[in-house]
Design a protein around this motif. Structure first.
Motif, mmCIF file in Angstrom:
data_model
loop_
_atom_site.group_PDB
_atom_site.id
_atom_site.type_symbol
_atom_site.label_atom_id
_atom_site.label_comp_id
_atom_site.label_asym_id
_atom_site.label_seq_id
_atom_site.Cartn_x
_atom_site.Cartn_y
_atom_site.Cartn_z
ATOM 1 N N GLY A 71 0.906 -1.163 -0.100
ATOM 2 C CA GLY A 71 -0.123 0.102 0.052
ATOM 3 C C GLY A 71 0.790 1.395 -0.091
ATOM 4 N N GLY A 72 0.207 2.290 -0.555
ATOM 5 C CA GLY A 72 0.948 3.641 -0.427
ATOM 6 C C GLY A 72 2.272 3.788 -1.476
ATOM 7 N N ILE A 73 2.577 2.807 -2.187
ATOM 8 C CA ILE A 73 3.656 2.734 -3.178
ATOM 9 C C ILE A 73 3.744 3.700 -4.096
ATOM 10 C CG2 ILE A 73 4.874 1.298 -5.170
ATOM 11 C CD1 ILE A 73 4.192 -1.264 -3.435
ATOM 12 N N ARG A 74 2.463 4.227 -4.518
ATOM 13 C CA ARG A 74 2.526 5.435 -5.348
ATOM 14 C C ARG A 74 3.209 6.779 -4.977
ATOM 15 N NH1 ARG A 74 -3.094 8.836 -6.495
ATOM 16 N NH2 ARG A 74 -2.732 9.249 -4.243
ATOM 17 N N GLY A 75 3.146 6.715 -3.500
ATOM 18 C CA GLY A 75 3.648 7.982 -3.026
ATOM 19 C C GLY A 75 5.392 7.617 -2.889
ATOM 20 N N MET A 76 5.692 6.598 -2.951
ATOM 21 C CA MET A 76 7.037 6.054 -2.957
ATOM 22 C C MET A 76 7.855 6.256 -4.503
ATOM 23 S SD MET A 76 7.481 3.182 -0.149
ATOM 24 C CE MET A 76 5.704 2.455 0.215
ATOM 25 N N ASN A 77 6.982 5.842 -5.477
ATOM 26 C CA ASN A 77 7.579 5.831 -6.869
ATOM 27 C C ASN A 77 6.249 6.076 -7.704
ATOM 28 O OD1 ASN A 77 8.396 5.187 -9.226
ATOM 29 N ND2 ASN A 77 9.987 4.113 -8.175
ATOM 30 N N GLY A 78 6.222 7.493 -8.073
ATOM 31 C CA GLY A 78 5.130 7.736 -9.043
ATOM 32 C C GLY A 78 5.373 7.530 -10.481
ATOM 33 N N ASN A 79 6.402 7.310 -10.990
ATOM 34 C CA ASN A 79 6.710 6.503 -12.266
ATOM 35 C C ASN A 79 6.108 5.256 -12.420
ATOM 36 O OD1 ASN A 79 7.764 9.234 -12.814
ATOM 37 N ND2 ASN A 79 9.834 8.449 -12.592
ATOM 38 N N PHE A 80 6.458 4.433 -11.269
ATOM 39 C CA PHE A 80 5.973 3.209 -11.452
ATOM 40 C C PHE A 80 4.743 2.853 -11.447
ATOM 41 C CE2 PHE A 80 5.050 -0.783 -8.811
ATOM 42 C CZ PHE A 80 5.592 -1.871 -9.681
ATOM 43 N N ALA A 81 3.913 3.732 -10.425
ATOM 44 C CA ALA A 81 2.487 3.530 -10.428
ATOM 45 C C ALA A 81 1.869 3.921 -11.983
ATOM 46 C CB ALA A 81 2.054 4.952 -9.305
ATOM 47 N N VAL A 82 2.361 5.012 -12.614
ATOM 48 C CA VAL A 82 1.982 5.159 -14.017
ATOM 49 C C VAL A 82 2.024 3.981 -14.908
ATOM 50 C CG1 VAL A 82 1.982 6.758 -16.089
ATOM 51 C CG2 VAL A 82 2.199 7.704 -13.520
ATOM 52 N N LEU A 83 3.187 3.424 -14.774
ATOM 53 C CA LEU A 83 3.622 2.286 -15.841
ATOM 54 C C LEU A 83 2.668 1.017 -15.327
ATOM 55 C CD1 LEU A 83 7.277 2.729 -15.652
ATOM 56 C CD2 LEU A 83 6.067 3.057 -17.701
ATOM 57 N N PHE A 84 2.788 0.739 -14.135
ATOM 58 C CA PHE A 84 1.846 -0.255 -13.776
ATOM 59 C C PHE A 84 0.293 -0.126 -14.203
ATOM 60 C CE2 PHE A 84 0.641 -2.643 -9.473
ATOM 61 C CZ PHE A 84 -0.228 -3.572 -10.116
ATOM 62 N N LEU A 85 -0.248 1.107 -13.928
ATOM 63 C CA LEU A 85 -1.642 1.480 -14.213
ATOM 64 C C LEU A 85 -1.828 1.265 -16.003
ATOM 65 C CD1 LEU A 85 -4.462 2.327 -13.388
ATOM 66 C CD2 LEU A 85 -3.774 4.783 -13.859
ATOM 67 N N GLY A 114 11.994 1.734 -3.670
ATOM 68 C CA GLY A 114 13.102 2.611 -3.995
ATOM 69 C C GLY A 114 12.725 2.749 -5.635
ATOM 70 N N SER A 115 13.806 3.590 -6.168
ATOM 71 C CA SER A 115 13.709 3.702 -7.716
ATOM 72 C C SER A 115 13.909 2.631 -8.515
ATOM 73 C CB SER A 115 14.644 4.878 -8.100
ATOM 74 O OG SER A 115 15.942 4.505 -7.845
ATOM 75 N N LEU A 116 13.200 2.517 -9.590
ATOM 76 C CA LEU A 116 13.449 1.413 -10.604
ATOM 77 C C LEU A 116 14.826 1.402 -11.093
ATOM 78 C CD1 LEU A 116 9.835 1.583 -12.687
ATOM 79 C CD2 LEU A 116 10.622 -0.086 -10.790
ATOM 80 N N ALA A 117 15.361 0.155 -11.470
ATOM 81 C CA ALA A 117 16.567 -0.104 -12.164
ATOM 82 C C ALA A 117 16.198 0.416 -13.732
ATOM 83 C CB ALA A 117 17.038 -1.592 -12.164
ATOM 84 N N GLY A 118 17.407 0.908 -14.240
ATOM 85 C CA GLY A 118 17.386 1.078 -15.682
ATOM 86 C C GLY A 118 16.702 -0.021 -16.601
ATOM 87 N N THR A 119 17.210 -1.305 -16.296
ATOM 88 C CA THR A 119 16.564 -2.200 -17.270
ATOM 89 C C THR A 119 14.973 -2.595 -16.901
ATOM 90 O OG1 THR A 119 17.361 -3.788 -15.623
ATOM 91 C CG2 THR A 119 18.849 -3.584 -17.533
ATOM 92 N N ASP A 120 14.531 -2.336 -15.493
ATOM 93 C CA ASP A 120 13.221 -2.105 -15.351
ATOM 94 C C ASP A 120 12.480 -1.122 -16.156
ATOM 95 O OD1 ASP A 120 14.088 -4.440 -13.683
ATOM 96 O OD2 ASP A 120 13.727 -3.140 -11.768
ATOM 97 N N LYS A 121 13.026 -0.026 -16.090
ATOM 98 C CA LYS A 121 12.245 0.984 -16.886
ATOM 99 C C LYS A 121 12.065 0.524 -18.254
ATOM 100 C CE LYS A 121 13.894 4.656 -13.798
ATOM 101 N NZ LYS A 121 14.765 6.030 -13.463
ATOM 102 N N ILE A 122 13.350 0.326 -18.836
ATOM 103 C CA ILE A 122 13.175 -0.141 -20.526
ATOM 104 C C ILE A 122 12.213 -1.159 -20.719
ATOM 105 C CG2 ILE A 122 14.427 -1.245 -22.225
ATOM 106 C CD1 ILE A 122 17.006 0.107 -21.054
ATOM 107 N N VAL A 123 12.252 -2.368 -19.850
ATOM 108 C CA VAL A 123 11.166 -3.344 -20.026
ATOM 109 C C VAL A 123 9.607 -2.623 -19.988
ATOM 110 C CG1 VAL A 123 10.149 -5.609 -19.178
ATOM 111 C CG2 VAL A 123 12.600 -5.154 -19.380
ATOM 112 N N LEU A 124 9.315 -2.264 -18.889
ATOM 113 C CA LEU A 124 8.055 -1.566 -18.563
ATOM 114 C C LEU A 124 7.650 -0.393 -19.583
ATOM 115 C CD1 LEU A 124 8.051 -1.342 -14.731
ATOM 116 C CD2 LEU A 124 6.836 -3.102 -16.038
ATOM 117 N N GLY A 125 8.613 0.323 -19.870
ATOM 118 C CA GLY A 125 8.497 1.303 -21.090
ATOM 119 C C GLY A 125 8.057 0.727 -22.438
ATOM 120 N N VAL A 126 8.768 -0.265 -22.617
ATOM 121 C CA VAL A 126 8.460 -0.708 -24.120
ATOM 122 C C VAL A 126 6.999 -1.346 -24.022
ATOM 123 C CG1 VAL A 126 8.992 -2.622 -25.679
ATOM 124 C CG2 VAL A 126 10.984 -1.008 -24.666
#
Length: 486
Positions: free
Chosen positions: A362-376, A443-455
């Motif tokens: 719970g509350g992860i959106r407040g810890m990492n907003g970018n992840f919340a958007v990608l997940f959604l 915490g913040s996402l790793a670079g490889t995590d951002k690439i995979v979720l972003g693609v």
């Protein structure tokens, strides 16, 4: 020749990776998988330019006396499945870069060998060759789950292996029966067209027997109710990349198999028993959705949601009309991308917080907003929101099932409502509200995590807004299939 290269390249690449140690193995596997995707794109542009190009097929006598040929070719449906496979494998490999696997060279080598077998399944035009690739695809994933899986992996993986192997044996019996009824210039043949003709020449009783023998193998692989019991435990216990391979690509072997290796062979069997098979698929949709509502583990919830999605795909295929089949192919592509994204999100959650229990998060959106958007974005694709990739196929599927039975379509349509309920509720529990445990940090996402979720997010939106390139290929592929059904 290009088709043969698409099979041969990952085989040689996988064998090479077995002999490379350390991080070099994963980097090499990633490089090889990207090259394979490049080859698939080459096949895509070649197909668009000239679908009948000799480079897209390969046929060589393998066992002449038994009429077995190494015959492979790329048509519209095979092309889409190859694109899905070769697109997902680099993402699956890249998603593992933050995980430490022992004997990683074996892990990545097995992934590439599985890719070889999957491409073989989607391109085979010989019944015996199809069966060989079908079984070859089982071996790498068995060892991936057995060697790198979680708790009770031995028992769970054995159940998965026995289920799928028994189903395969039923299919083999059905294919041999068809083979014995072929007659091409006085010689028996495993060629797909010869098997089509042999199947259509059978009586209704014979076609009914063949229908169930072959359908059982595909129903287990998808899986549909009541042959699904191996799936949730296997998906949860397998390492994340193994689960991605199983759900994103391997289950498509079953849906693909029904379209190419069942419907055109036994039209009378389909006419007699298709309604029951659709009913089982629809029951599976509701059953899996209701169980998903009660899950506390996010990874297990995704496993049950996958059964519901595949139940709708199966019902659409068995309705045997243009919209149902076209929707099935489009949804196979969308589901493959979305479910890989969701399982990767479950892996990221576990890596960062040490748990997948939704009630503890719970509350992860407040810890990492970018992840919340990608997940959604990925979640909305999964629940088939308009302008996401999941909407196109789901709309066509419900339309196709409606043409078969309005009642079945109404029940199958519950997957849209129930899917939105359990997915949005899961998002609410995990991402919104207050943090349940002060010890849980994200915490913040790793670079490889951002690439995979972003693609994956780009694909979810791009093919929701503009599905035409893939939909045109699917439409022509289905028209060809429909000709074989008449």
């Amino acid at each position: 020749m290009l088709t043969a290269l698409l099979i041969l390249f990952p085989l040689l690449a996988g064998l090479l990776v077995f002999f490379v140690k350390g991080n070099a193995a994963r980097n090499l596997a990633l490089g090889f998988s990207i090259i394979e995707f490049g080859l698939a794109l080459g096949a895509f542009f070649m197909f668009k330019h000239n679908p009948d190009s000799c480079l897209l097929s390969f046929d060589h006598a393998w066992v002449q006396s038994l009429g077995i040929h190494f015959s492979v070719g790329i048509d519209g449906m095979a092309l889409l499945m190859i694109l899905l496979t070769t697109f997902l494998v680099p993402l699956i490999i890249l998603s593992s870069f933050k995980n430490d696997y022992s004997n990683s060279n074996n892990f990545y080598g097995l992934i590439l060998l599985m890719q070889m077998a999957l491409v073989g399944v989607f391109t085979a035009n010989d019944g015996f060759l199809f069966y060989v690739f079908w079984e070859l695809a089982l071996i790498p994933i068995y060892f991936i789950c057995l060697l790198w899986g979680g708790e009770n992996r031995g028992q769970i993986t054995f159940k998965f292996f026995v289920y799928t192997l028994l189903g395969s044996l039923f299919m083999l019996v059905g294919l041999i029966y068809l083979y014995n009824h072929t007659n091409v210039d006085g010689i028996k043949s495993w060629n797909v067209q010869a098997l089509y003709e042999a199947g259509r020449a059978l009586t209704e009783t014979q076609q009914s027997a063949v229908f169930w023998m072959i359908f059982i193998a595909f129903a287990i692989k998808m899986p549909i109710f009541p042959l699904h019991t191996w799936q949730p435990d296997t998906y949860v216990t397998a390492p994340t990349q193994g689960t991605m391979l199983l759900s994103g690509i391997m289950l498509k072997m079953g849906t693909f198999g029904v379209i190419k290796w069942l419907l055109p062979i036994v039209p009378l069997g389909l006419e007699k028993w298709g309604g029951i098979a659709i009913a089982l698929s629809v029951v599976g949709i509701v059953y899996a959705s209701i169980i998903a509502l009660s899950q506390k583990d996010f990874k297990r919830l995704i496993a049950y949601s996958s059964i519901a999605h595949v139940g709708l795909i199966s019902a659409g295929i068995l309705s045997a009309n243009q919209q149902g089949l076209q929707g099935a192919i489009m949804q196979m592509l969308a589901h493959g991308v979305n479910v890989v994204g969701l399982f990767f999100i479950a892996d990221i959650l576990f890596r960062h917080t040490g748990t997948r229990e939704m009630d503890k998060l719970g509350g992860i959106r407040g810890m990492n907003g970018n992840f919340a958007v990608l997940f959604l974005i990925i979640l909305l694709g999964s629940v088939a929101l308009p302008l996401t990739n999941g909407f196109v196929g789901e709309f066509l599927l419900i339309n196709g099932v409606y043409q078969f039975s309005a009642t079945m379509a109404a029940i199958a349509g519950l997957t849209v409502i129930l899917g939105a309920v359990y997915m949005l509720r899961a998002y609410q529990k995990i991402m919104l509200g207050e943090r349940k445990d002060s010890n849980v940090a994200f915490g913040s996402l790793a670079g490889t995590d951002k690439i995979v979720l972003g693609v994956i997010c780009i694909v979810v939106i791009a093919f929701g807004v503009y599905p035409k390139p893939l939909n045109d290929i699917a439409e022509e592929a289905v028209k060809t299939i429909m000709l074989n059904l008449k």
